[in-house]
Design an enzyme around this catalytic site. Structure first.
Site, PDB file in Angstrom:
ATOM      1  CB  SER A 182      -0.837  -0.041   1.118  1.00 32.51           C
ATOM      2  OG  SER A 182      -1.903   1.017   1.234  1.00 32.51           O
ATOM      3  CG  HIS A 209      -3.997  -1.094  -0.661  1.00 33.59           C
ATOM      4  ND1 HIS A 209      -4.104  -1.006   0.618  1.00 33.59           N
ATOM      5  CD2 HIS A 209      -4.525  -2.209  -0.843  1.00 33.59           C
ATOM      6  CE1 HIS A 209      -4.184  -1.908   1.062  1.00 33.59           C
ATOM      7  NE2 HIS A 209      -4.544  -2.669   0.322  1.00 33.59           N
ATOM      8  CG  ASP A 301      -5.263  -5.701   2.065  1.00 32.76           C
ATOM      9  OD1 ASP A 301      -6.238  -6.693   2.492  1.00 32.76           O
ATOM     10  OD2 ASP A 301      -5.142  -5.309   1.120  1.00 32.76           O
TER      11      ASP A 301
END
Length: 357
Positions: A182, A209, A301
């Site tokens: 991310s 992401h 995540d």
């Protein structure tokens, strides 16, 4: 002490609205504004802010050039604002490569409405970037303070054994490599993938992401920089050795039993794409044949999908704290006891080559 923010944008409207939103949080304080890149460099030098928000298109000096000057002079976390277009994605990736840490879409309509969702997201990004930078600076100062003034000759000691890590699995035991990231991920993924030879024997799945439109530009950039092939994944793509498929922004990517990919809409998940979703489908269809790698990023995540991978007998590597822009996703995996190896970013690519090729 509140984190001190410098706002850089040539739009008076955008500067004012950002200032209003940022100042609404007690742990954030706007200490200055700049209308172009040249002013930004001067203000960053004189005000010494903890954070900078940066526009790209400005007179006198553009945002990317300003980022390079600021990072060369006195590094500070920089949050870019970008349009959600292919060209905006290309420019944002250049800014991240120049040293910016993260980005947010520049949506005048959302800013005009002073939407709570945008305000909360802005606060979260700034606080996370600023606090991580402060913690890193504090740790660095403490390490310097504890160093002896001159070398001290120590008595001969037996070497201290390091904490053992899971030994390498035999070559050929992996059938798939899945890497997720991310915040800080575009640079980290590049650092890992440029080490892989064109003959890399595994198919690779990438989850970063990113919003829609950004992933195509990112895949094209990676493809130019790497020896392996990299492209944005599409419905029905099949996994091939030495080819990395990047999950498209705004959607979820899952694997099927025949070695193909499914790209699906999903409004339930916070992250689109989500590493949990991709890890989970890899565990279902590839069992103990997966090597998962979790790189820098905000949030957790990958932890629950990583748990599914571990239960299936697969392996997980995570990036260490010292080399992360944001130690969130890899920390969540490591703290859950799921990491077989915790590695510095610079070591991950070479280790993949040694253990897989």
């Amino acid at each position: 002490m509140p984190l001190r923010v410098l706002i850089v944008d040539d739009s008076n409207f955008f500067r004012q609205r950002l200032k209003e939103m940022i100042d609404q949080h007690p742990d954030l304080s706007v200490v200055g504004t700049a209308t172009n890149g040249r002013e930004a460099v001067e203000q960053a030098r004189s005000l010494r802010p903890d954070l900078v928000t940066m526009d790209f298109e400005m007179p006198e000096m553009d945002g990317i050039t300003a980022v390079r000057h600021i990072m060369a002079d006195r590094p500070v976390p920089i949050l870019m604002f970008s349009s959600l277009t292919y060209e905006g994605a290309r420019i944002t990736l250049d800014a991240l490569a120049a040293g910016a840490m993260d980005f947010m879409p520049k949506d005048f309509g959302e800013v005009s409405r002073n939407a709570q969702g945008l305000r909360d997201k802005l606060h979260e990004r700034l606080l996370t970037l600023g606090r991580q930078a402060r913690a890193s600076a504090s740790a660095s100062r403490e390490a310097t303070r504890l160093q002896p003034a001159r070398p001290v000759k120590k008595p001969t000691e037996k070497p201290v054994a390091r904490e053992p890590q899971t030994p390498a699995r035999p070559r050929g035991s992996y059938k798939l490599l899945v890497i997720g990231a991310s915040t800080g991920g575009p640079v980290a993924l590049t650092d890992v993938l440029v080490n892989l030879p064109a003959t890399f024997p595994l198919p690779i799945v990438l989850v970063q992401h990113m919003p829609e439109n950004f992933t195509r530009a990112f895949a094209e950039r990676l493809n130019r920089q790497c020896q392996i092939q990299v492209r944005e994944a599409q419905e029905g793509d099949t996994l091939q050795p030495g080819v990395a498929l990047l999950a498209p922004g705004g959607k979820q990517m899952m694997l099927d039993a025949r070695g193909g990919l499914r790209i699906v809409e999903d409004e339930r998940m916070t992250y689109k794409p989500s590493l949990d979703i991709t890890f989970g489908s890899a565990a279902k269809h590839y069992g103990n044949k997966v090597l998962g790698v979790v790189l820098t990023g905000m949030g957790a995540d990958g932890r629950e999908g990583g748990r599914m991978l571990k239960n299936a007998g697969s392996s997980i590597w995570s990036q260490d704290e010292a080399s992360c822009v944001i130690y969130g996703m890899p920390m969540a995996v490591a703290k859950a006891g799921l990491s077989d190896k915790v590695l510095s970013l610079k070591d991950i690519g070479p280790r993949l080559v040694r253990e897989v090729c």
